[in-house]
Write a protein that holds these residues in place. Structure first.
Motif, PDB file in Angstrom:
ATOM      1  N   VAL A 130     -16.718 -12.415  -0.799  1.00 48.75           N
ATOM      2  CA  VAL A 130     -17.021 -10.993  -0.783  1.00 48.75           C
ATOM      3  C   VAL A 130     -17.883 -10.734   0.449  1.00 48.75           C
ATOM      4  O   VAL A 130     -18.808 -11.496   0.735  1.00 48.75           O
ATOM      5  CB  VAL A 130     -17.776 -10.549  -2.057  1.00 48.75           C
ATOM      6  CG1 VAL A 130     -18.157  -9.079  -1.984  1.00 48.75           C
ATOM      7  CG2 VAL A 130     -16.952 -10.827  -3.305  1.00 48.75           C
TER       8      VAL A 130
ATOM      9  N   GLY B 238     -28.356 -10.860  -3.611  1.00 48.38           N
ATOM     10  CA  GLY B 238     -27.557 -10.106  -2.645  1.00 48.38           C
ATOM     11  C   GLY B 238     -28.401  -9.295  -1.686  1.00 48.38           C
ATOM     12  O   GLY B 238     -29.345  -9.800  -1.091  1.00 48.38           O
TER      13      GLY B 238
ATOM     14  N   LEU C  37     -22.963   0.789   0.097  1.00 46.86           N
ATOM     15  CA  LEU C  37     -22.216  -0.309   0.706  1.00 46.86           C
ATOM     16  C   LEU C  37     -20.718  -0.154   0.526  1.00 46.86           C
ATOM     17  O   LEU C  37     -20.262   0.483  -0.420  1.00 46.86           O
ATOM     18  CB  LEU C  37     -22.624  -1.650   0.064  1.00 46.86           C
ATOM     19  CG  LEU C  37     -24.080  -2.085   0.172  1.00 46.86           C
ATOM     20  CD1 LEU C  37     -24.330  -3.321  -0.677  1.00 46.86           C
ATOM     21  CD2 LEU C  37     -24.464  -2.336   1.621  1.00 46.86           C
ATOM     22  N   ASP C  38     -19.959  -0.800   1.404  1.00 46.35           N
ATOM     23  CA  ASP C  38     -18.553  -1.097   1.190  1.00 46.35           C
ATOM     24  C   ASP C  38     -18.510  -2.559   0.759  1.00 46.35           C
ATOM     25  O   ASP C  38     -19.118  -3.423   1.424  1.00 46.35           O
ATOM     26  CB  ASP C  38     -17.727  -0.917   2.469  1.00 46.35           C
ATOM     27  CG  ASP C  38     -17.478   0.541   2.834  1.00 46.35           C
ATOM     28  OD1 ASP C  38     -17.792   1.431   2.023  1.00 46.35           O
ATOM     29  OD2 ASP C  38     -16.961   0.773   3.950  1.00 46.35           O
ATOM     30  N   ILE C  39     -17.848  -2.831  -0.356  1.00 45.20           N
ATOM     31  CA  ILE C  39     -17.754  -4.193  -0.887  1.00 45.20           C
ATOM     32  C   ILE C  39     -16.313  -4.659  -0.694  1.00 45.20           C
ATOM     33  O   ILE C  39     -15.384  -4.070  -1.253  1.00 45.20           O
ATOM     34  CB  ILE C  39     -18.159  -4.229  -2.371  1.00 45.20           C
ATOM     35  CG1 ILE C  39     -19.597  -3.694  -2.538  1.00 45.20           C
ATOM     36  CG2 ILE C  39     -18.035  -5.647  -2.926  1.00 45.20           C
ATOM     37  CD1 ILE C  39     -20.028  -3.487  -3.975  1.00 45.20           C
TER      38      ILE C  39
ATOM     39  N   GLU D  25     -20.217  -7.722   2.144  1.00 48.99           N
ATOM     40  CA  GLU D  25     -20.848  -6.417   1.964  1.00 48.99           C
ATOM     41  C   GLU D  25     -21.303  -5.903   3.324  1.00 48.99           C
ATOM     42  O   GLU D  25     -21.961  -6.624   4.085  1.00 48.99           O
ATOM     43  CB  GLU D  25     -22.038  -6.496   1.003  1.00 48.99           C
ATOM     44  CG  GLU D  25     -21.635  -6.729  -0.428  1.00 48.99           C
ATOM     45  CD  GLU D  25     -22.814  -6.722  -1.392  1.00 48.99           C
ATOM     46  OE1 GLU D  25     -22.572  -6.516  -2.594  1.00 48.99           O
ATOM     47  OE2 GLU D  25     -23.972  -6.936  -0.963  1.00 48.99           O
TER      48      GLU D  25
ATOM     49  N   MET E 216     -24.637  -2.460  -8.095  1.00 49.07           N
ATOM     50  CA  MET E 216     -25.600  -2.062  -7.071  1.00 49.07           C
ATOM     51  C   MET E 216     -27.038  -1.977  -7.592  1.00 49.07           C
ATOM     52  O   MET E 216     -27.883  -1.336  -6.975  1.00 49.07           O
ATOM     53  CB  MET E 216     -25.176  -0.708  -6.489  1.00 49.07           C
ATOM     54  CG  MET E 216     -23.833  -0.731  -5.791  1.00 49.07           C
ATOM     55  SD  MET E 216     -23.887  -1.595  -4.229  1.00 49.07           S
ATOM     56  CE  MET E 216     -24.838  -0.437  -3.267  1.00 49.07           C
TER      57      MET E 216
ATOM     58  N   TYR F  61     -13.521  -7.451  -1.091  1.00 47.66           N
ATOM     59  CA  TYR F  61     -13.132  -8.648  -1.849  1.00 47.66           C
ATOM     60  C   TYR F  61     -12.029  -9.383  -1.089  1.00 47.66           C
ATOM     61  O   TYR F  61     -11.048  -8.773  -0.641  1.00 47.66           O
ATOM     62  CB  TYR F  61     -12.642  -8.245  -3.240  1.00 47.66           C
ATOM     63  CG  TYR F  61     -13.738  -7.687  -4.120  1.00 47.66           C
ATOM     64  CD1 TYR F  61     -14.608  -8.535  -4.798  1.00 47.66           C
ATOM     65  CD2 TYR F  61     -13.898  -6.313  -4.289  1.00 47.66           C
ATOM     66  CE1 TYR F  61     -15.607  -8.030  -5.612  1.00 47.66           C
ATOM     67  CE2 TYR F  61     -14.893  -5.800  -5.110  1.00 47.66           C
ATOM     68  CZ  TYR F  61     -15.756  -6.663  -5.761  1.00 47.66           C
ATOM     69  OH  TYR F  61     -16.741  -6.164  -6.577  1.00 47.66           O
TER      70      TYR F  61
ATOM     71  N   GLY G 255     -24.116  -7.940   7.828  1.00 50.02           N
ATOM     72  CA  GLY G 255     -23.654  -7.829   6.452  1.00 50.02           C
ATOM     73  C   GLY G 255     -24.019  -9.084   5.685  1.00 50.02           C
ATOM     74  O   GLY G 255     -24.813  -9.903   6.155  1.00 50.02           O
TER      75      GLY G 255
ATOM     76  N   ASN H 186     -22.370  -1.871   5.423  1.00 51.76           N
ATOM     77  CA  ASN H 186     -22.796  -0.495   5.169  1.00 51.76           C
ATOM     78  C   ASN H 186     -21.610   0.376   4.760  1.00 51.76           C
ATOM     79  O   ASN H 186     -20.489   0.182   5.241  1.00 51.76           O
ATOM     80  CB  ASN H 186     -23.455   0.105   6.415  1.00 51.76           C
ATOM     81  CG  ASN H 186     -24.877  -0.344   6.595  1.00 51.76           C
ATOM     82  OD1 ASN H 186     -25.612  -0.529   5.631  1.00 51.76           O
ATOM     83  ND2 ASN H 186     -25.278  -0.536   7.838  1.00 51.76           N
TER      84      ASN H 186
ATOM     85  N   THR I  18     -30.158  -2.079  -5.352  1.00 53.46           N
ATOM     86  CA  THR I  18     -29.667  -2.020  -3.977  1.00 53.46           C
ATOM     87  C   THR I  18     -29.879  -0.595  -3.477  1.00 53.46           C
ATOM     88  O   THR I  18     -29.350   0.348  -4.053  1.00 53.46           O
ATOM     89  CB  THR I  18     -28.185  -2.425  -3.897  1.00 53.46           C
ATOM     90  OG1 THR I  18     -28.036  -3.719  -4.489  1.00 53.46           O
ATOM     91  CG2 THR I  18     -27.706  -2.468  -2.461  1.00 53.46           C
TER      92      THR I  18
ATOM     93  N   PHE J  80     -18.972  -6.653  -8.877  1.00 53.00           N
ATOM     94  CA  PHE J  80     -20.312  -6.506  -8.316  1.00 53.00           C
ATOM     95  C   PHE J  80     -20.895  -5.199  -8.835  1.00 53.00           C
ATOM     96  O   PHE J  80     -20.183  -4.327  -9.309  1.00 53.00           O
ATOM     97  CB  PHE J  80     -20.242  -6.468  -6.787  1.00 53.00           C
ATOM     98  CG  PHE J  80     -20.264  -7.828  -6.140  1.00 53.00           C
ATOM     99  CD1 PHE J  80     -19.493  -8.866  -6.606  1.00 53.00           C
ATOM    100  CD2 PHE J  80     -21.058  -8.054  -5.042  1.00 53.00           C
ATOM    101  CE1 PHE J  80     -19.510 -10.126  -6.006  1.00 53.00           C
ATOM    102  CE2 PHE J  80     -21.082  -9.291  -4.423  1.00 53.00           C
ATOM    103  CZ  PHE J  80     -20.313 -10.326  -4.903  1.00 53.00           C
TER     104      PHE J  80
END
Length: 172
Positions: free
Chosen positions: A151, A82, A116-118, A153, A109, A120, A94, A155, A112, A107
């Protein structure tokens, strides 16, 4: 007695001056030697760079909200890595994760570095849930709460900034 103190002070001062010059000159002389100097890679030198592999458009009611460039993680190795080890990501990019089947996803992190905003997304490309502001380096599982096949991803804060919400859709 007075002469001895002055002489001792002079010797002590000379030792400090010569020692100080040696402290300054020896590293300079070493760097001029023919031996290679080992370099320590910087974090940015070892960080993966962004490679555009596609675009994702966020839609609300069929109207475009925002478009980003994405890297695509479509095999197990790419999905496992990722966005790990990246110290920075521009807001205009992204990562899109593509899974073969729709299923509940989680998910985390680990490794990482950026929050992040993940997002779905189900098999119909509809956003089913968003995990906002996922904490860097966290090993907490962040579930989809519904079946998801994709998904995205971005910021942290991106979804709030652009009004992207559950029920909106994506196109790629």
């Amino acid at each position: 007695m007075r002469a001895r103190r002055s002489y001792s002070a002079y010797i002590l001062l000379t030792v400090f001056v010569v020692g100080g010059l040696g402290y300054l000159i020896i590293p300079y002389l070493r760097s001029k030697s023919s031996e290679p100097v080992a370099s320590i890679p910087t974090e940015s030198a070892s960080a993966p760079s962004f490679v555009k592999e596609g675009e994702v458009t966020f839609l609300s009611g069929g109207k475009m909200i925002k478009k980003i460039d994405v890297e695509i993680a479509e095999n197990e190795a790419e999905r496992n890595k990722g966005l790990m080890y990246r110290p920075y990501m521009p807001d205009s990019v992204g990562m899109l994760f593509i899974f073969q089947e729709s299923a509940p996803l989680e998910f985390w992190m680990k490794n990482t570095q950026i929050p992040l905003d993940i997002i779905y997304v189900d098999s119909n490309k509809k956003i089913v849930s968003i995990q906002k502001n996922a904490r860097p380096f966290s090993e907490e599982n962040l579930p989809s709460y519904a079946d998801a096949q994709y998904v995205v991803e971005v910021n942290a804060g991106y979804t709030d900034l652009h009004g992207i919400k559950v029920g909106d859709s994506i196109q790629f």
